[in-house]
Design an enzyme around this catalytic site. Structure first.
Site, PDB file in Angstrom:
ATOM      1  N   ARG A  94      44.504  -8.915   7.989  1.00 12.33           N
ATOM      2  CA  ARG A  94      44.864  -9.932   7.010  1.00 12.33           C
ATOM      3  C   ARG A  94      44.346  -9.539   5.622  1.00 12.33           C
ATOM      4  NH1 ARG A  94      45.786 -15.749   7.931  1.00 12.33           N
ATOM      5  NH2 ARG A  94      45.176 -15.395  10.084  1.00 12.33           N
ATOM      6  N   ILE A  95      43.098  -9.033   5.583  1.00  9.39           N
ATOM      7  CA  ILE A  95      42.532  -8.612   4.301  1.00  9.39           C
ATOM      8  C   ILE A  95      43.218  -7.345   3.805  1.00  9.39           C
ATOM      9  CG2 ILE A  95      40.444  -7.776   3.161  1.00  9.39           C
ATOM     10  CD1 ILE A  95      38.859  -9.619   5.107  1.00  9.39           C
ATOM     11  N   ALA A 148      34.427  -4.314   5.492  1.00 10.49           N
ATOM     12  CA  ALA A 148      34.746  -4.798   6.839  1.00 10.49           C
ATOM     13  C   ALA A 148      33.468  -5.008   7.641  1.00 10.49           C
ATOM     14  CB  ALA A 148      35.704  -3.822   7.524  1.00 10.49           C
ATOM     15  N   ARG A 149      33.047  -3.993   8.376  1.00  4.24           N
ATOM     16  CA  ARG A 149      31.802  -4.032   9.132  1.00  4.24           C
ATOM     17  C   ARG A 149      31.152  -2.659   9.051  1.00  4.24           C
ATOM     18  NH1 ARG A 149      32.434  -8.632   8.660  1.00  4.24           N
ATOM     19  NH2 ARG A 149      32.396 -10.314  10.208  1.00  4.24           N
ATOM     20  N   ASP A 202      29.707  -2.976   0.931  1.00  4.46           N
ATOM     21  CA  ASP A 202      29.310  -4.387   0.996  1.00  4.46           C
ATOM     22  C   ASP A 202      28.724  -4.710   2.359  1.00  4.46           C
ATOM     23  OD1 ASP A 202      29.216  -7.034  -0.254  1.00  4.46           O
ATOM     24  OD2 ASP A 202      30.736  -7.609   1.216  1.00  4.46           O
ATOM     25  N   GLU A 235      22.919  -4.256   8.894  1.00  6.63           N
ATOM     26  CA  GLU A 235      23.408  -5.028   7.753  1.00  6.63           C
ATOM     27  C   GLU A 235      22.444  -4.978   6.579  1.00  6.63           C
ATOM     28  OE1 GLU A 235      26.360  -8.263   6.803  1.00  6.63           O
ATOM     29  OE2 GLU A 235      26.234  -6.099   6.870  1.00  6.63           O
ATOM     30  N   HIS A 247      26.783  -8.012   1.334  1.00  4.75           N
ATOM     31  CA  HIS A 247      27.829  -8.731   2.089  1.00  4.75           C
ATOM     32  C   HIS A 247      28.289  -9.970   1.319  1.00  4.75           C
ATOM     33  CE1 HIS A 247      29.362  -9.472   6.474  1.00  4.75           C
ATOM     34  NE2 HIS A 247      30.285  -9.744   5.563  1.00  4.75           N
TER      35      HIS A 247
END
Length: 342
Positions: free
Chosen positions: A172-173, A252-253, A276, A281, A300
């Site tokens: 979607r992104i 994304a991840r 990001d 993380e 993030h």
């Protein structure tokens, strides 16, 4: 108990502590109270071990209005919600709290993933355009030199005319990024094993194998979901295929990029990165990512934050209005699509 004189569905807010205050302005609470029978100020933080007030509201709830930090809706939680028919999620992914028990019960689910996709796509667009102009490099050099300099010579070859951008994942992104790139004079490549030629033509991109995309693009932006098959999909082979000066963007991840393979490419300055998300993380305090001049490291924040949360609330309340009117959700979450979505 059914309410004979009021046909509005009963609703319960369920999300982590502190989220509702950021997500909902007064106008949202007013609209929610108009559409449903609910206490717009009662927020359930723990449906697995609820307070008596939350337990009573859960037992009566026909729809849950959820956001980040919502309790996983296990069979045990659902047993305490016998009237529950739908979940409206005012955020992106529902994987954290929607379980197989929800689908087995036939509960309808929708999310505001579309609303959350927009700020991520906007962030990505900005970083793509900045990468083409080598803004990080020139800002760092300008700060260091503080004198007259031949910038035209140093930045020769930069710019955003007919530059090639590679999009990894028509999520979607990813699709929203492609849409935002259309007004610019850029050539856009796409890698996504679930997209065929006719669909790529409709999107206005050229389907390309991943390694070829990495080798051909000045900017590579990652938008694939976090799945076992996408773990470290950008690894040593893909990174070495990238031309010197390529910018890698990840919103994304972190697990999609092999950071151990990426770090040497960044510390030598051969590649640039906009990260990001990372793996882990929060990078350790000694990570070179914090100090490298060719890395833009952000915590993030590409997704919804601040007033952008209100966009997600607006979309969720639009869906709540459809549910209250007996209409199907405009943007439902399908159980079959979850395994390959974010």
């Amino acid at each position: 108990m059914p309410h004979a004189t009021d046909n509005r569905p009963t609703a319960l807010l369920a999300m982590g502590p502190g989220i509702a205050g950021r997500l909902l302005a007064d106008r949202h609470r007013t609209r929610l109270a108009t559409l449903t029978r609910t206490d717009p100020h009662l927020v359930a933080h723990d449906l697995a071990d609820p307070t008596p007030e939350v337990a009573a509201a859960l037992a009566d709830a026909e729809v849950l209005f959820t956001c980040w930090g919502a309790t996983p809706l296990t069979a045990e939680v659902l047993a305490a919600a016998p009237r529950l028919r739908a979940v409206v999620h005012a955020a992106g992914s529902v994987k954290h709290h929607i379980t197989d028990a929800c689908w087995e019960r036939g509960i309808a689910v929708t999310s505001a993933a579309g609303a959350n996709a927009l700020p991520v796509a906007e962030f990505t667009l900005a970083t793509i355009l900045f990468a083409g102009k080598r803004i990080l490099h020139s800002a760092d050099r300008y700060r260091a030199l503080r004198t007259d300099h031949d910038w035209l010579a140093e930045l020769d070859g930069c710019g955003n005319y007919r530059r090639t951008v590679g999009i990894v994942g028509a999520s979607r992104i990813g699709r929203r990024v492609i849409e935002l790139l259309r007004p610019f004079d850029l050539d856009v490549l796409l890698y996504d094993p679930y997209v065929d030629g006719p669909e790529a033509t409709r999107l206005g991109v050229r389907l390309t194998p991943l390694d070829e995309l990495c080798a051909s693009s000045s900017v590579v932006s990652v938008h694939a979901p976090q799945l076992p098959e996408t773990h470290h999909m950008i690894g040593a082979a893909q990174l070495s295929a990238m031309a010197t000066g390529t910018t890698l963007i990840n919103t994304a991840r972190g697990s999609l990029i092999d950071e151990e393979a990426l770090l040497p490419e960044l510390t030598t300055g051969r590649l640039h990165a906009v990260l990001d998300v990372t793996e882990p993380e929060l990078p350790p305090a000694h990570s070179p990512l914090y100090d490298l001049p060719n890395v833009l490291l952000t915590p993030h924040v590409a997704g919804s934050l601040g007033d952008e949360l209100h966009r997600m609330a607006d979309q969720a309340l639009d869906e709540m209005e459809r549910f209250a009117a007996g209409l199907p959700f405009a943007d439902p979450v399908r159980a079959g699509a979850l395994p390959r979505s974010a």
